[in-house]
Design a protein around this motif. Structure first.
Motif, PDB file in Angstrom:
ATOM      1  N   LEU A   1       9.091 -11.960 -20.720  1.00  0.00           N
ATOM      2  CA  LEU A   1       9.672 -10.718 -20.239  1.00  0.00           C
ATOM      3  C   LEU A   1       8.814 -10.206 -19.093  1.00  0.00           C
ATOM      4  CD1 LEU A   1      11.783  -8.429 -20.760  1.00  0.00           C
ATOM      5  CD2 LEU A   1      10.056  -7.338 -22.196  1.00  0.00           C
ATOM      6  N   ARG A   2       9.481  -9.679 -18.058  1.00  0.00           N
ATOM      7  CA  ARG A   2       8.784  -9.016 -16.952  1.00  0.00           C
ATOM      8  C   ARG A   2       9.424  -7.646 -16.775  1.00  0.00           C
ATOM      9  NH1 ARG A   2       6.419 -13.095 -18.021  1.00  0.00           N
ATOM     10  NH2 ARG A   2       6.152 -14.930 -16.699  1.00  0.00           N
ATOM     11  N   LEU A   3       8.632  -6.598 -16.896  1.00  0.00           N
ATOM     12  CA  LEU A   3       9.110  -5.252 -16.605  1.00  0.00           C
ATOM     13  C   LEU A   3       8.527  -4.869 -15.257  1.00  0.00           C
ATOM     14  CD1 LEU A   3       8.354  -3.540 -20.050  1.00  0.00           C
ATOM     15  CD2 LEU A   3      10.466  -4.647 -19.331  1.00  0.00           C
ATOM     16  N   ILE A   4       9.393  -4.519 -14.308  1.00  0.00           N
ATOM     17  CA  ILE A   4       8.932  -4.306 -12.943  1.00  0.00           C
ATOM     18  C   ILE A   4       9.308  -2.908 -12.455  1.00  0.00           C
ATOM     19  CG2 ILE A   4       9.042  -5.158 -10.557  1.00  0.00           C
ATOM     20  CD1 ILE A   4       9.830  -7.890 -11.684  1.00  0.00           C
ATOM     21  N   THR A   5       8.336  -2.222 -11.857  1.00  0.00           N
ATOM     22  CA  THR A   5       8.601  -0.929 -11.236  1.00  0.00           C
ATOM     23  C   THR A   5       7.657  -0.758 -10.062  1.00  0.00           C
ATOM     24  OG1 THR A   5       9.044   1.401 -11.696  1.00  0.00           O
ATOM     25  CG2 THR A   5       7.023   0.489 -12.642  1.00  0.00           C
ATOM     26  N   CYS A   6       7.767   0.367  -9.371  1.00  0.00           N
ATOM     27  CA  CYS A   6       6.896   0.630  -8.231  1.00  0.00           C
ATOM     28  C   CYS A   6       5.554   1.170  -8.702  1.00  0.00           C
ATOM     29  CB  CYS A   6       7.540   1.643  -7.290  1.00  0.00           C
ATOM     30  SG  CYS A   6       9.043   1.014  -6.549  1.00  0.00           S
ATOM     31  N   GLY A   7       4.528   0.988  -7.869  1.00  0.00           N
ATOM     32  CA  GLY A   7       3.213   1.497  -8.209  1.00  0.00           C
ATOM     33  C   GLY A   7       2.394   1.698  -6.952  1.00  0.00           C
ATOM     34  N   GLY A   8       1.125   2.027  -7.147  1.00  0.00           N
ATOM     35  CA  GLY A   8       0.259   2.240  -5.993  1.00  0.00           C
ATOM     36  C   GLY A   8       0.515   3.601  -5.368  1.00  0.00           C
ATOM     37  N   GLU A   9       0.351   3.672  -4.066  1.00  0.00           N
ATOM     38  CA  GLU A   9       0.509   4.931  -3.337  1.00  0.00           C
ATOM     39  C   GLU A   9       1.915   5.042  -2.774  1.00  0.00           C
ATOM     40  OE1 GLU A   9      -1.990   7.240  -3.069  1.00  0.00           O
ATOM     41  OE2 GLU A   9      -2.984   5.899  -4.485  1.00  0.00           O
ATOM     42  N   PHE A  10       2.454   6.262  -2.777  1.00  0.00           N
ATOM     43  CA  PHE A  10       3.769   6.488  -2.178  1.00  0.00           C
ATOM     44  C   PHE A  10       3.588   6.844  -0.707  1.00  0.00           C
ATOM     45  CE2 PHE A  10       7.567   9.129  -1.211  1.00  0.00           C
ATOM     46  CZ  PHE A  10       8.536   8.179  -1.497  1.00  0.00           C
ATOM     47  N   ASP A  11       4.290   6.133   0.163  1.00  0.00           N
ATOM     48  CA  ASP A  11       4.224   6.396   1.601  1.00  0.00           C
ATOM     49  C   ASP A  11       5.445   7.237   1.981  1.00  0.00           C
ATOM     50  OD1 ASP A  11       4.494   6.356   4.349  1.00  0.00           O
ATOM     51  OD2 ASP A  11       3.869   4.264   4.548  1.00  0.00           O
ATOM     52  N   ARG A  12       5.197   8.504   2.316  1.00  0.00           N
ATOM     53  CA  ARG A  12       6.324   9.397   2.594  1.00  0.00           C
ATOM     54  C   ARG A  12       7.095   8.961   3.838  1.00  0.00           C
ATOM     55  NH1 ARG A  12       7.010  12.969  -0.884  1.00  0.00           N
ATOM     56  NH2 ARG A  12       5.343  13.812  -2.142  1.00  0.00           N
ATOM     57  N   GLN A  13       6.425   8.311   4.763  1.00  0.00           N
ATOM     58  CA  GLN A  13       7.115   7.892   5.987  1.00  0.00           C
ATOM     59  C   GLN A  13       8.114   6.781   5.704  1.00  0.00           C
ATOM     60  OE1 GLN A  13       4.315   7.709   9.480  1.00  0.00           O
ATOM     61  NE2 GLN A  13       5.550   9.553   9.596  1.00  0.00           N
ATOM     62  N   SER A  14       7.654   5.752   4.996  1.00  0.00           N
ATOM     63  CA  SER A  14       8.550   4.616   4.740  1.00  0.00           C
ATOM     64  C   SER A  14       9.414   4.866   3.507  1.00  0.00           C
ATOM     65  CB  SER A  14       7.736   3.341   4.528  1.00  0.00           C
ATOM     66  OG  SER A  14       7.067   3.389   3.282  1.00  0.00           O
ATOM     67  N   GLN A  15       9.028   5.882   2.698  1.00  0.00           N
ATOM     68  CA  GLN A  15       9.705   6.162   1.421  1.00  0.00           C
ATOM     69  C   GLN A  15       9.565   4.998   0.454  1.00  0.00           C
ATOM     70  OE1 GLN A  15      11.630   9.246   0.590  1.00  0.00           O
ATOM     71  NE2 GLN A  15      10.114   9.765   2.123  1.00  0.00           N
ATOM     72  N   HIS A  16       8.463   4.269   0.559  1.00  0.00           N
ATOM     73  CA  HIS A  16       8.211   3.145  -0.346  1.00  0.00           C
ATOM     74  C   HIS A  16       6.839   3.303  -0.982  1.00  0.00           C
ATOM     75  CE1 HIS A  16      11.667   0.698   0.552  1.00  0.00           C
ATOM     76  NE2 HIS A  16      11.435   0.747   1.850  1.00  0.00           N
ATOM     77  N   TYR A  17       6.702   2.727  -2.147  1.00  0.00           N
ATOM     78  CA  TYR A  17       5.385   2.611  -2.768  1.00  0.00           C
ATOM     79  C   TYR A  17       4.665   1.400  -2.184  1.00  0.00           C
ATOM     80  CZ  TYR A  17       5.982   6.197  -6.294  1.00  0.00           C
ATOM     81  OH  TYR A  17       6.117   7.393  -6.936  1.00  0.00           O
ATOM     82  N   SER A  18       3.338   1.433  -2.252  1.00  0.00           N
ATOM     83  CA  SER A  18       2.539   0.349  -1.667  1.00  0.00           C
ATOM     84  C   SER A  18       2.568  -0.907  -2.539  1.00  0.00           C
ATOM     85  CB  SER A  18       1.088   0.817  -1.502  1.00  0.00           C
ATOM     86  OG  SER A  18       0.524   1.155  -2.765  1.00  0.00           O
ATOM     87  N   HIS A  19       2.772  -0.733  -3.839  1.00  0.00           N
ATOM     88  CA  HIS A  19       2.639  -1.849  -4.777  1.00  0.00           C
ATOM     89  C   HIS A  19       3.813  -1.897  -5.753  1.00  0.00           C
ATOM     90  CE1 HIS A  19      -1.420  -1.721  -3.233  1.00  0.00           C
ATOM     91  NE2 HIS A  19      -1.718  -2.823  -3.891  1.00  0.00           N
ATOM     92  N   ASN A  20       3.884  -3.009  -6.470  1.00  0.00           N
ATOM     93  CA  ASN A  20       4.761  -3.111  -7.629  1.00  0.00           C
ATOM     94  C   ASN A  20       3.895  -3.326  -8.859  1.00  0.00           C
ATOM     95  OD1 ASN A  20       6.920  -4.371  -5.436  1.00  0.00           O
ATOM     96  ND2 ASN A  20       7.841  -3.192  -7.073  1.00  0.00           N
ATOM     97  N   THR A  21       4.288  -2.672  -9.941  1.00  0.00           N
ATOM     98  CA  THR A  21       3.627  -2.866 -11.224  1.00  0.00           C
ATOM     99  C   THR A  21       4.482  -3.831 -12.029  1.00  0.00           C
ATOM    100  OG1 THR A  21       2.723  -0.630 -11.178  1.00  0.00           O
ATOM    101  CG2 THR A  21       2.867  -1.700 -13.336  1.00  0.00           C
ATOM    102  N   VAL A  22       3.861  -4.860 -12.576  1.00  0.00           N
ATOM    103  CA  VAL A  22       4.581  -5.856 -13.380  1.00  0.00           C
ATOM    104  C   VAL A  22       3.912  -5.967 -14.741  1.00  0.00           C
ATOM    105  CG1 VAL A  22       5.390  -8.247 -13.550  1.00  0.00           C
ATOM    106  CG2 VAL A  22       5.169  -7.168 -11.289  1.00  0.00           C
ATOM    107  N   VAL A  23       4.708  -5.736 -15.782  1.00  0.00           N
ATOM    108  CA  VAL A  23       4.234  -5.926 -17.157  1.00  0.00           C
ATOM    109  C   VAL A  23       4.724  -7.302 -17.616  1.00  0.00           C
ATOM    110  CG1 VAL A  23       4.404  -5.128 -19.544  1.00  0.00           C
ATOM    111  CG2 VAL A  23       4.247  -3.455 -17.664  1.00  0.00           C
ATOM    112  N   PHE A  24       3.805  -8.139 -18.070  1.00  0.00           N
ATOM    113  CA  PHE A  24       4.132  -9.480 -18.543  1.00  0.00           C
ATOM    114  C   PHE A  24       4.193  -9.462 -20.069  1.00  0.00           C
ATOM    115  CE2 PHE A  24       2.269 -10.022 -14.426  1.00  0.00           C
ATOM    116  CZ  PHE A  24       2.891 -11.125 -13.878  1.00  0.00           C
ATOM    117  N   GLY A  25       5.258 -10.036 -20.629  1.00  0.00           N
ATOM    118  CA  GLY A  25       5.385 -10.065 -22.084  1.00  0.00           C
ATOM    119  C   GLY A  25       5.873 -11.415 -22.577  1.00  0.00           C
ATOM    120  N   SER A  26       5.702 -11.653 -23.874  1.00  0.00           N
ATOM    121  CA  SER A  26       6.208 -12.884 -24.479  1.00  0.00           C
ATOM    122  C   SER A  26       6.845 -12.568 -25.830  1.00  0.00           C
ATOM    123  CB  SER A  26       5.079 -13.908 -24.641  1.00  0.00           C
ATOM    124  OG  SER A  26       4.014 -13.350 -25.365  1.00  0.00           O
TER     125      SER A  26
END
Length: 157
Positions: A129-154
């Protein structure tokens, strides 16, 4: 004792996800690809998406589940995903009325445009299982987060 599930299950669409540690309990909706080849994310901020071109939870390989970390109005469904730790449990109900349980093996952050495809989406020899969401810093200019957070499961039996 409960009958044990096999190590992998046949394909069956996931319908609901629960993560008791972070009080998450919501339905899942299928998501596909955007025109630019990136994965869709559910438009409702309180729903979680499962990637319909990947294995379903319990099948051999990595099931991919995505959700928003926040919304214009505040925290969204995967806001607390970063609190998960190895050993925590994720339960997913399937359309075949089975519930599969995954244990968290680890959690990693990757730069947004540098997700290692093989590590996250590649073939594995177990039901993962992979749970994926945004993470890191939010860039207001691009409206994107700098990173993705991934939780790995079995899958745990």
């Amino acid at each position: 004792a409960k009958p044990q599930l096999p190590k992998v299950l046949p394909r069956s669409e996931p319908t609901r996800i629960r993560v008791p540690k972070i009080q998450l309990d919501t339905s899942l909706m299928p998501v596909g690809l955007r025109a630019n080849g990136t994965m869709e994310v559910p438009s409702p901020y309180d729903l979680v998406g499962w990637y319909k071109y990947a294995p379903t939870p319990g099948e051999l390989g990595p099931a991919i589940v995505v959700g928003h970390v926040d919304s214009p109005r505040g925290p969204a469904i995967f806001w607390r995903l970063r609190e998960l730790q190895p050993g925590d449990i994720v339960e997913i109900d399937r359309a075949d009325s089975k519930t599969v349980r995954f244990k968290v093996d680890g959690i990693k952050q990757f730069p947004r445009n540098e997700i290692p495809a093989q590590e996250v989406y590649g073939n594995i020899d177990y039901a993962g299982l992979r749970l994926i969401t945004c993470g890191g810093e939010f860039d207001r200019q691009s409206q994107h987060y700098s990173h993705n957070t991934v939780v790995f499961g079995s899958l745990v039996i």
